[in-house]
Motif scaffolding. Structure first.
Motif, PDB file in Angstrom:
ATOM      1  N   GLU A  56      12.038  84.462  80.686  1.00  0.00           N
ATOM      2  CA  GLU A  56      11.937  83.905  82.035  1.00  0.00           C
ATOM      3  C   GLU A  56      13.304  83.933  82.720  1.00  0.00           C
ATOM      4  O   GLU A  56      13.410  84.259  83.904  1.00  0.00           O
ATOM      5  CB  GLU A  56      11.393  82.473  82.004  1.00  0.00           C
ATOM      6  CG  GLU A  56      11.118  81.937  83.391  1.00  0.00           C
ATOM      7  CD  GLU A  56      10.417  80.589  83.401  1.00  0.00           C
ATOM      8  OE1 GLU A  56      10.342  79.992  84.491  1.00  0.00           O
ATOM      9  OE2 GLU A  56       9.945  80.130  82.345  1.00  0.00           O
ATOM     10  N   SER A 127      17.824  80.637  91.194  1.00  0.00           N
ATOM     11  CA  SER A 127      17.403  79.871  92.354  1.00  0.00           C
ATOM     12  C   SER A 127      16.760  80.795  93.393  1.00  0.00           C
ATOM     13  O   SER A 127      15.711  80.475  93.948  1.00  0.00           O
ATOM     14  CB  SER A 127      18.603  79.147  92.964  1.00  0.00           C
ATOM     15  OG  SER A 127      18.231  78.462  94.131  1.00  0.00           O
ATOM     16  N   ALA A 131      13.006  80.238  90.170  1.00  0.00           N
ATOM     17  CA  ALA A 131      12.823  79.776  88.791  1.00  0.00           C
ATOM     18  C   ALA A 131      13.106  78.279  88.684  1.00  0.00           C
ATOM     19  O   ALA A 131      13.897  77.724  89.447  1.00  0.00           O
ATOM     20  CB  ALA A 131      13.743  80.548  87.851  1.00  0.00           C
ATOM     21  N   ASP A 132      12.487  77.653  87.726  1.00  0.00           N
ATOM     22  CA  ASP A 132      12.692  76.241  87.434  1.00  0.00           C
ATOM     23  C   ASP A 132      14.130  76.039  86.925  1.00  0.00           C
ATOM     24  O   ASP A 132      14.597  76.776  86.056  1.00  0.00           O
ATOM     25  CB  ASP A 132      11.677  75.819  86.362  1.00  0.00           C
ATOM     26  CG  ASP A 132      11.696  74.332  86.084  1.00  0.00           C
ATOM     27  OD1 ASP A 132      12.790  73.733  86.077  1.00  0.00           O
ATOM     28  OD2 ASP A 132      10.618  73.779  85.859  1.00  0.00           O
ATOM     29  N   GLU A 133      14.806  75.045  87.453  1.00  0.00           N
ATOM     30  CA  GLU A 133      16.202  74.757  87.075  1.00  0.00           C
ATOM     31  C   GLU A 133      16.355  74.514  85.570  1.00  0.00           C
ATOM     32  O   GLU A 133      17.387  74.832  84.992  1.00  0.00           O
ATOM     33  CB  GLU A 133      16.696  73.530  87.857  1.00  0.00           C
ATOM     34  CG  GLU A 133      18.060  73.040  87.465  1.00  0.00           C
ATOM     35  CD  GLU A 133      19.138  73.445  88.445  1.00  0.00           C
ATOM     36  OE1 GLU A 133      20.301  73.215  88.128  1.00  0.00           O
ATOM     37  OE2 GLU A 133      18.822  73.980  89.519  1.00  0.00           O
ATOM     38  N   THR A 134      15.329  73.972  84.935  1.00  0.00           N
ATOM     39  CA  THR A 134      15.438  73.681  83.501  1.00  0.00           C
ATOM     40  C   THR A 134      15.551  74.957  82.672  1.00  0.00           C
ATOM     41  O   THR A 134      16.113  74.931  81.578  1.00  0.00           O
ATOM     42  CB  THR A 134      14.229  72.855  83.000  1.00  0.00           C
ATOM     43  OG1 THR A 134      13.033  73.592  83.233  1.00  0.00           O
ATOM     44  CG2 THR A 134      14.168  71.508  83.712  1.00  0.00           C
TER      45      THR A 134
END
Length: 175
Positions: A56, A127, A131-134
């Motif tokens: 990812e 960003s 995508a998810d920051e985690t």
């Protein structure tokens, strides 16, 4: 490294302009998305979650980089078509059979160098890709653990394996 230029076509047009008639261009270019799924023995010790995060991250990095017009990590396969459209002839494409192989003694501080160079840039690309920051945080944490395990094995002379890559070698002649 054409994957790092904003427009591969613009760069290849410049190649065509400066090459003499019957002159050749030779291009060596990776497919970094494929390279992200190739693993060595240390990475092979990880669980499924590691590979989900890694892939990812790598996809988000490539998509974000492209959206920000800072390069296209997954464009190498289009190079022959672009060369042909510009008027190049005798286009040939080969895959490299080279791999990283052996005991890497100069590996010390490698994670710190990568982290310093790429941490903020990768955050920006992820960003831009939405995508998810985690994912960003989890990837860098797992990458640090990977480098720590690798460095430990190198220090004890117990790391000696190979890791491949997908590298295209392309040649073309100006008509």
């Amino acid at each position: 490294m054409l994957i790092h230029v904003p427009s591969i076509e613009t760069t290849l047009k410049e190649f065509y302009r400066i090459v003499k008639p019957k002159g050749k261009v030779i291009i060596a270019e990776p497919n970094n998305l494929v390279n992200s799924v190739l693993i060595d023995s240390i990475e092979g010790e990880n669980d499924l979650n590691y590979f989900k995060i890694k892939n990812e991250f790598e996809l988000g990095y490539a998509i974000g980089k492209n959206r920000l017009n800072e390069g296209k990590s997954f464009s190498v396969e289009s190079i022959p078509e672009i060369l042909h459209s510009l008027g190049f002839i005798n286009i040939q494409v080969f895959l490299s059979d080279k791999v990283n192989f052996g005991l890497e003694k100069e590996f010390e501080n490698y994670f710190e160098e990568i982290y310093e160079a790429d941490f903020m840039k990768s955050k920006k690309y992820l960003s831009a890709a939405g995508a998810d920051e985690t994912v960003h945080e989890a990837y860098w944490n797992s990458l640090k653990q990977y480098f720590e395990r690798k460095q430990q094995k190198i220090k004890t002379n117990s790391h000696f394996d190979c890791k491949g890559s997908l590298m295209y070698l392309i040649s073309a002649e100006k008509s």
